[in-house]
Design a protein around this motif. Structure first.
Motif, PDB file in Angstrom:
ATOM      1  N   ASN A  46      26.139  31.298  41.722  1.00 20.03           N
ATOM      2  CA  ASN A  46      26.588  32.582  42.247  1.00 20.03           C
ATOM      3  C   ASN A  46      27.652  33.227  41.364  1.00 20.03           C
ATOM      4  OD1 ASN A  46      24.867  32.303  44.430  1.00 20.03           O
ATOM      5  ND2 ASN A  46      26.429  31.455  45.785  1.00 20.03           N
ATOM      6  N   ILE A  47      28.547  32.411  40.816  1.00 18.71           N
ATOM      7  CA  ILE A  47      29.599  32.941  39.940  1.00 18.71           C
ATOM      8  C   ILE A  47      28.983  33.538  38.684  1.00 18.71           C
ATOM      9  CG2 ILE A  47      31.584  32.339  38.493  1.00 18.71           C
ATOM     10  CD1 ILE A  47      32.216  30.132  40.576  1.00 18.71           C
ATOM     11  N   LEU A  48      28.035  32.830  38.090  1.00 18.66           N
ATOM     12  CA  LEU A  48      27.375  33.329  36.879  1.00 18.66           C
ATOM     13  C   LEU A  48      26.657  34.651  37.146  1.00 18.66           C
ATOM     14  CD1 LEU A  48      25.960  29.992  35.425  1.00 18.66           C
ATOM     15  CD2 LEU A  48      27.635  31.499  34.316  1.00 18.66           C
ATOM     16  N   LYS A  49      26.016  34.781  38.297  1.00 18.34           N
ATOM     17  CA  LYS A  49      25.337  36.027  38.657  1.00 18.34           C
ATOM     18  C   LYS A  49      26.335  37.169  38.778  1.00 18.34           C
ATOM     19  CE  LYS A  49      21.223  34.323  41.080  1.00 18.34           C
ATOM     20  NZ  LYS A  49      20.503  34.284  42.383  1.00 18.34           N
ATOM     21  N   GLU A  50      27.475  36.894  39.415  1.00 11.86           N
ATOM     22  CA  GLU A  50      28.485  37.932  39.591  1.00 11.86           C
ATOM     23  C   GLU A  50      29.117  38.315  38.256  1.00 11.86           C
ATOM     24  OE1 GLU A  50      30.503  40.851  41.366  1.00 11.86           O
ATOM     25  OE2 GLU A  50      28.995  39.571  42.353  1.00 11.86           O
ATOM     26  N   GLU A  51      29.326  37.329  37.386  1.00 11.18           N
ATOM     27  CA  GLU A  51      29.861  37.634  36.063  1.00 11.18           C
ATOM     28  C   GLU A  51      28.915  38.545  35.291  1.00 11.18           C
ATOM     29  OE1 GLU A  51      32.464  34.283  34.075  1.00 11.18           O
ATOM     30  OE2 GLU A  51      30.733  33.335  35.044  1.00 11.18           O
ATOM     31  N   GLU A  62      37.873  37.763  34.567  1.00 11.58           N
ATOM     32  CA  GLU A  62      38.758  36.675  34.146  1.00 11.58           C
ATOM     33  C   GLU A  62      38.907  35.641  35.258  1.00 11.58           C
ATOM     34  OE1 GLU A  62      41.229  34.307  31.851  1.00 11.58           O
ATOM     35  OE2 GLU A  62      39.923  35.973  31.288  1.00 11.58           O
ATOM     36  N   GLU A  63      39.064  36.103  36.482  1.00 11.35           N
ATOM     37  CA  GLU A  63      39.202  35.184  37.611  1.00 11.35           C
ATOM     38  C   GLU A  63      37.913  34.397  37.837  1.00 11.35           C
ATOM     39  OE1 GLU A  63      42.409  37.393  40.531  1.00 11.35           O
ATOM     40  OE2 GLU A  63      40.378  38.227  40.369  1.00 11.35           O
ATOM     41  N   LEU A  64      36.777  35.058  37.685  1.00  9.37           N
ATOM     42  CA  LEU A  64      35.487  34.369  37.842  1.00  9.37           C
ATOM     43  C   LEU A  64      35.313  33.295  36.779  1.00  9.37           C
ATOM     44  CD1 LEU A  64      33.226  37.444  38.610  1.00  9.37           C
ATOM     45  CD2 LEU A  64      33.726  35.574  40.192  1.00  9.37           C
ATOM     46  N   LYS A 118      29.062  42.100  36.637  1.00 11.23           N
ATOM     47  CA  LYS A 118      30.266  42.820  36.227  1.00 11.23           C
ATOM     48  C   LYS A 118      30.215  43.198  34.748  1.00 11.23           C
ATOM     49  CE  LYS A 118      33.479  41.064  39.709  1.00 11.23           C
ATOM     50  NZ  LYS A 118      33.515  42.343  40.433  1.00 11.23           N
ATOM     51  N   ARG A 119      29.627  42.333  33.933  1.00  8.16           N
ATOM     52  CA  ARG A 119      29.511  42.660  32.506  1.00  8.16           C
ATOM     53  C   ARG A 119      28.613  43.877  32.310  1.00  8.16           C
ATOM     54  NH1 ARG A 119      28.729  36.974  31.958  1.00  8.16           N
ATOM     55  NH2 ARG A 119      30.612  35.924  31.208  1.00  8.16           N
ATOM     56  N   LYS A 120      27.512  43.918  33.028  1.00  9.63           N
ATOM     57  CA  LYS A 120      26.595  45.053  32.916  1.00  9.63           C
ATOM     58  C   LYS A 120      27.256  46.342  33.378  1.00  9.63           C
ATOM     59  CE  LYS A 120      22.256  42.512  33.361  1.00  9.63           C
ATOM     60  NZ  LYS A 120      21.015  42.277  34.193  1.00  9.63           N
ATOM     61  N   ALA A 121      28.045  46.229  34.469  1.00  8.89           N
ATOM     62  CA  ALA A 121      28.718  47.403  34.976  1.00  8.89           C
ATOM     63  C   ALA A 121      29.767  47.896  33.972  1.00  8.89           C
ATOM     64  CB  ALA A 121      29.393  47.084  36.316  1.00  8.89           C
ATOM     65  N   THR A 122      30.471  46.942  33.340  1.00 10.14           N
ATOM     66  CA  THR A 122      31.486  47.303  32.340  1.00 10.14           C
ATOM     67  C   THR A 122      30.827  47.929  31.125  1.00 10.14           C
ATOM     68  OG1 THR A 122      32.892  45.458  33.050  1.00 10.14           O
ATOM     69  CG2 THR A 122      33.324  46.398  30.874  1.00 10.14           C
ATOM     70  N   TYR A 123      29.668  47.396  30.712  1.00 13.41           N
ATOM     71  CA  TYR A 123      28.953  47.920  29.543  1.00 13.41           C
ATOM     72  C   TYR A 123      28.502  49.348  29.780  1.00 13.41           C
ATOM     73  CZ  TYR A 123      25.361  48.430  25.955  1.00 13.41           C
ATOM     74  OH  TYR A 123      24.613  48.882  24.898  1.00 13.41           O
ATOM     75  N   LYS A 124      28.026  49.651  31.007  1.00 12.44           N
ATOM     76  CA  LYS A 124      27.551  51.008  31.325  1.00 12.44           C
ATOM     77  C   LYS A 124      28.695  52.000  31.275  1.00 12.44           C
ATOM     78  CE  LYS A 124      23.628  49.642  34.197  1.00 12.44           C
ATOM     79  NZ  LYS A 124      23.023  49.673  35.561  1.00 12.44           N
ATOM     80  N   GLU A 125      29.883  51.540  31.681  1.00 13.74           N
ATOM     81  CA  GLU A 125      31.041  52.432  31.659  1.00 13.74           C
ATOM     82  C   GLU A 125      31.461  52.767  30.227  1.00 13.74           C
ATOM     83  OE1 GLU A 125      34.040  50.423  33.857  1.00 13.74           O
ATOM     84  OE2 GLU A 125      33.023  50.629  35.798  1.00 13.74           O
ATOM     85  N   ARG A 182      33.467  37.763  48.403  1.00 19.46           N
ATOM     86  CA  ARG A 182      34.733  37.365  47.784  1.00 19.46           C
ATOM     87  C   ARG A 182      34.587  37.309  46.268  1.00 19.46           C
ATOM     88  NH1 ARG A 182      38.018  31.805  47.308  1.00 19.46           N
ATOM     89  NH2 ARG A 182      39.784  32.708  46.238  1.00 19.46           N
ATOM     90  N   LEU A 183      33.447  36.792  45.801  1.00 11.78           N
ATOM     91  CA  LEU A 183      33.208  36.770  44.360  1.00 11.78           C
ATOM     92  C   LEU A 183      33.238  38.183  43.796  1.00 11.78           C
ATOM     93  CD1 LEU A 183      30.313  34.143  44.042  1.00 11.78           C
ATOM     94  CD2 LEU A 183      32.773  33.786  43.697  1.00 11.78           C
ATOM     95  N   ALA A 184      32.679  39.126  44.535  1.00  9.72           N
ATOM     96  CA  ALA A 184      32.634  40.516  44.077  1.00  9.72           C
ATOM     97  C   ALA A 184      34.030  41.116  43.955  1.00  9.72           C
ATOM     98  CB  ALA A 184      31.781  41.350  45.032  1.00  9.72           C
ATOM     99  N   SER A 185      34.986  40.562  44.711  1.00  7.66           N
ATOM    100  CA  SER A 185      36.355  41.103  44.680  1.00  7.66           C
ATOM    101  C   SER A 185      37.179  40.557  43.514  1.00  7.66           C
ATOM    102  CB  SER A 185      37.065  40.787  45.994  1.00  7.66           C
ATOM    103  OG  SER A 185      37.365  39.389  46.090  1.00  7.66           O
ATOM    104  N   LEU A 186      36.647  39.557  42.816  1.00  6.34           N
ATOM    105  CA  LEU A 186      37.385  38.935  41.715  1.00  6.34           C
ATOM    106  C   LEU A 186      37.080  39.616  40.389  1.00  6.34           C
ATOM    107  CD1 LEU A 186      36.864  35.167  42.642  1.00  6.34           C
ATOM    108  CD2 LEU A 186      38.847  36.602  43.148  1.00  6.34           C
TER     109      LEU A 186
END
Length: 261
Positions: A246-251, A183-185, A254-261, A176-180
């Motif tokens: 868990n939220i911090l890990k998911e954040e 901003e929601e996280l 997502k930041r790393k994934a956004t940076y790679k893009e 569920r965290l992965a689906s957010l």
């Protein structure tokens, strides 16, 4: 579910024991409250009355369970942002707590989950053999009362309109965290602190967001410093800590994934 669950507990109170709301207890009307799933014990239990009111919140997620007792303490150095009243929510940990059947055990107090028959109804209660006030005040004995009943008051009360209120009662599944969104996280993570009256940076994104929420009540000292300076270990439950981790890990992911893009 296993028959024994270990809990971490936070507690507080201003009232005394062997009482129910504003009257004495008729012990002949107390019977055991037994359930087939410990999560049915989840929720808030109201102790005391008037200025002595407090709540014990029990949260259980599988084999991780926590409880939190909250009371309002009058402290002149604190002010309520909206009301100007120096009431301050305080919390205290109970250690080595476990539940066996309907029995409740901890280092500070034992007890049990019971039903109290009153006005033709069986009211679910948490009976603490040592009144929460006596635990918080560290008074060893009291000449009148031995225990106190706290009546079940439901789950989401103060935060029923909050967006991610379930972070108080359950460890949010990773999928569920992965689906957010990021901003929601961020809102989910900070909402955990907002429930404790955390003061956010004035004019910042979170300050703007939470001050628009009808349930949010920031608490600060007269000098302008709130619980920001308090160690989160003093008030966060194990479930809340697990969610934050868990939220911090998911954040970060997502930041790393956004940076790679």
């Amino acid at each position: 579910m296993k028959n024994t669950i270990f809990l971490c507990i936070l507690i507080s109170n201003l009232s005394f024991g062997q009482s129910f709301e504003d009257e004495g207890v008729d012990e002949t009307k107390i019977t055991p409250w037994k359930v087939d799933d410990y999560e049915k014990y989840e929720g808030r239990y109201a102790f005391g009355f008037s200025e002595g009111e407090s709540t014990v919140t029990i949260s259980i997620d599988k084999n991780v369970a926590c409880a939190q007792l909250r009371f309002n303490e009058w402290k002149e150095e604190y002010i309520d942002i909206d009301e100007g009243a120096p009431w301050y929510g305080a919390y205290l940990n109970y250690n080595n707590v476990k539940i066996e059947g309907n029995l409740f055990f901890s280092d500070q107090s034992n007890g049990e989950f019971v039903l109290y028959h009153k006005d033709g109804k069986d009211i679910p209660c948490l009976k603490l053999n040592k009144s929460p006030y006596l635990v918080y005040s560290k008074i060893e004995e009291h000449e009148i009362f031995d225990y106190e009943l706290g009546s079940f008051a439901g789950r989401y009360i103060e935060w029923k309109n909050s967006r991610f209120k379930e972070t108080e009662f359950e460890i949010i599944p990773l999928h569920r965290l992965a689906s957010l969104s990021l901003e929601e996280l961020k809102i989910m993570r900070n909402e955990i602190f907002a429930r404790y009256g955390y003061i956010f940076k004035k004019g910042g994104e979170m300050d703007t967001y939470f001050n628009k929420q009808d349930w949010y009540l920031g608490i600060k000292k007269k000098e302008g410093v709130g619980i920001n300076n308090d160690d989160p270990d003093n008030y966060l439950t194990a479930i809340e800590k697990a969610n934050l981790k868990n939220i911090l890990k998911e954040e970060e992911k997502k930041r790393k994934a956004t940076y790679k893009e």
